[in-house]
Design a protein around this motif. Structure first.
Motif, short mmCIF file in Angstrom:
data_model
loop_
_atom_site.label_atom_id
_atom_site.label_comp_id
_atom_site.label_asym_id
_atom_site.label_seq_id
_atom_site.Cartn_x
_atom_site.Cartn_y
_atom_site.Cartn_z
N TYR A 13 -30.20 28.14 -108.99
CA TYR A 13 -30.72 28.09 -110.35
C TYR A 13 -29.59 28.10 -111.37
O TYR A 13 -28.54 28.69 -111.15
N SER A 14 -29.86 27.45 -112.50
CA SER A 14 -28.97 27.51 -113.66
C SER A 14 -29.61 28.46 -114.66
O SER A 14 -30.79 28.32 -114.98
N TYR A 15 -28.84 29.41 -115.14
CA TYR A 15 -29.38 30.41 -116.04
C TYR A 15 -28.89 30.20 -117.46
O TYR A 15 -27.71 29.89 -117.67
N SER A 16 -29.80 30.38 -118.42
CA SER A 16 -29.43 30.27 -119.82
C SER A 16 -29.03 31.61 -120.41
O SER A 16 -28.39 31.66 -121.45
N ASP A 17 -29.41 32.71 -119.74
CA ASP A 17 -29.04 34.04 -120.24
C ASP A 17 -28.96 35.01 -119.07
O ASP A 17 -29.76 34.94 -118.13
N TYR A 27 -30.63 40.89 -115.04
CA TYR A 27 -31.72 39.96 -115.33
C TYR A 27 -31.12 38.59 -115.62
O TYR A 27 -30.24 38.46 -116.46
N ALA A 28 -31.62 37.58 -114.90
CA ALA A 28 -31.13 36.21 -115.05
C ALA A 28 -32.29 35.33 -115.49
O ALA A 28 -33.31 35.24 -114.80
N GLN A 29 -32.15 34.69 -116.66
CA GLN A 29 -33.22 33.89 -117.23
C GLN A 29 -32.96 32.41 -117.03
O GLN A 29 -31.89 31.90 -117.34
N SER A 30 -33.96 31.71 -116.51
CA SER A 30 -33.95 30.27 -116.40
C SER A 30 -35.29 29.78 -116.96
O SER A 30 -36.32 29.89 -116.29
N ARG A 62 -35.13 31.80 -125.58
CA ARG A 62 -33.69 31.55 -125.74
C ARG A 62 -32.83 32.69 -125.24
O ARG A 62 -31.66 32.50 -124.97
N GLY A 63 -33.37 33.88 -125.16
CA GLY A 63 -32.59 35.02 -124.72
C GLY A 63 -33.52 36.18 -124.39
O GLY A 63 -34.65 36.24 -124.88
N ILE A 64 -33.01 37.09 -123.56
CA ILE A 64 -33.80 38.26 -123.16
C ILE A 64 -32.95 39.51 -123.25
O ILE A 64 -31.72 39.46 -123.19
N ALA A 65 -33.63 40.63 -123.42
CA ALA A 65 -33.04 41.96 -123.35
C ALA A 65 -34.08 42.84 -122.66
O ALA A 65 -35.28 42.56 -122.72
N VAL A 66 -33.63 43.91 -122.01
CA VAL A 66 -34.54 44.74 -121.23
C VAL A 66 -34.27 46.21 -121.53
O VAL A 66 -33.12 46.66 -121.52
N GLY A 70 -37.96 48.80 -118.26
CA GLY A 70 -38.14 47.48 -117.68
C GLY A 70 -38.91 46.52 -118.54
O GLY A 70 -39.16 45.37 -118.14
N ASP A 71 -39.32 46.96 -119.76
CA ASP A 71 -39.97 46.02 -120.68
C ASP A 71 -38.96 44.95 -121.08
O ASP A 71 -37.79 45.24 -121.34
N ILE A 72 -39.43 43.71 -121.15
CA ILE A 72 -38.58 42.56 -121.45
C ILE A 72 -38.84 42.11 -122.87
O ILE A 72 -39.99 41.89 -123.27
N TYR A 73 -37.78 41.96 -123.64
CA TYR A 73 -37.84 41.43 -124.99
C TYR A 73 -37.28 40.02 -124.95
O TYR A 73 -36.21 39.80 -124.39
N ALA A 74 -38.02 39.07 -125.52
CA ALA A 74 -37.58 37.68 -125.48
C ALA A 74 -37.54 37.10 -126.88
O ALA A 74 -38.46 37.29 -127.67
N ALA A 75 -36.46 36.39 -127.16
CA ALA A 75 -36.32 35.66 -128.42
C ALA A 75 -36.74 34.22 -128.18
O ALA A 75 -36.31 33.59 -127.21
N SER A 76 -37.59 33.72 -129.07
CA SER A 76 -38.10 32.36 -128.93
C SER A 76 -37.49 31.46 -129.99
O SER A 76 -37.10 31.90 -131.07
#
Length: 135
Positions: A13-17, A27-30, A62-66, A70-76
């Motif tokens: 996988y290629s990860y954006s964040d 945490y690896a976001q694709s 576009r990005g995540i923080a945790v 374990g709650d995930i915050y995501a920027a759109s």
């Protein structure tokens, strides 16, 4: 990995964040998929899939923080911030109004230890708020 040497932890996988959550996991976001790894053994712990759309709007995460639970915050890309439980279920969302033209879409998100969400935009703006999306 404390020597500064690199280690390949995923060949497919290629990860954006990438982020280390406040819970100590990697945490690896694709796109909409988040893979959660043990940062020491690099073993896959779980996979979380975020929803394609929220309230009828397609999402480009576009990005995540945790946080520590374990709650995930995501920027759109649509000036939206979402909080998901550790399984990827939406808990809260907010759209940040653009204060001026060329405000730009969110490109990164981080959490502070004292409960602040910090976001950066494409055009260099900084947005801060509490982790319950107030103030």
């Amino acid at each position: 990995m404390d020597t500064g040497a690199s280690t390949r932890f995923d060949n497919w996988y290629s990860y954006s964040d990438l982020t280390v959550g406040q819970d100590g996991l990697l945490y690896a976001q694709s796109s909409r998929t988040i893979r959660v790894y043990d940062p020491v053994s690099l073993s896959l712990q779980r996979t979380v899939t975020l929803p394609f759309s929220i309230n009828g709007q397609s999402q480009v995460y576009r990005g995540i923080a945790v946080d520590a639970t374990g709650d995930i915050y995501a920027a759109s890309w649509r000036e939206q911030i979402h909080r998901f439980d550790s399984g990827g279920n939406v808990e809260a969302s907010v759209t940040v109004p653009e204060p001026e033209p060329f405000f730009g879409s969110f490109t990164d998100i981080d959490l502070s230890d004292d409960g602040r969400v910090v976001l950066g935009t494409y055009w260099g703006y900084l947005v801060q708020m509490d982790d319950d999306f107030t103030d």
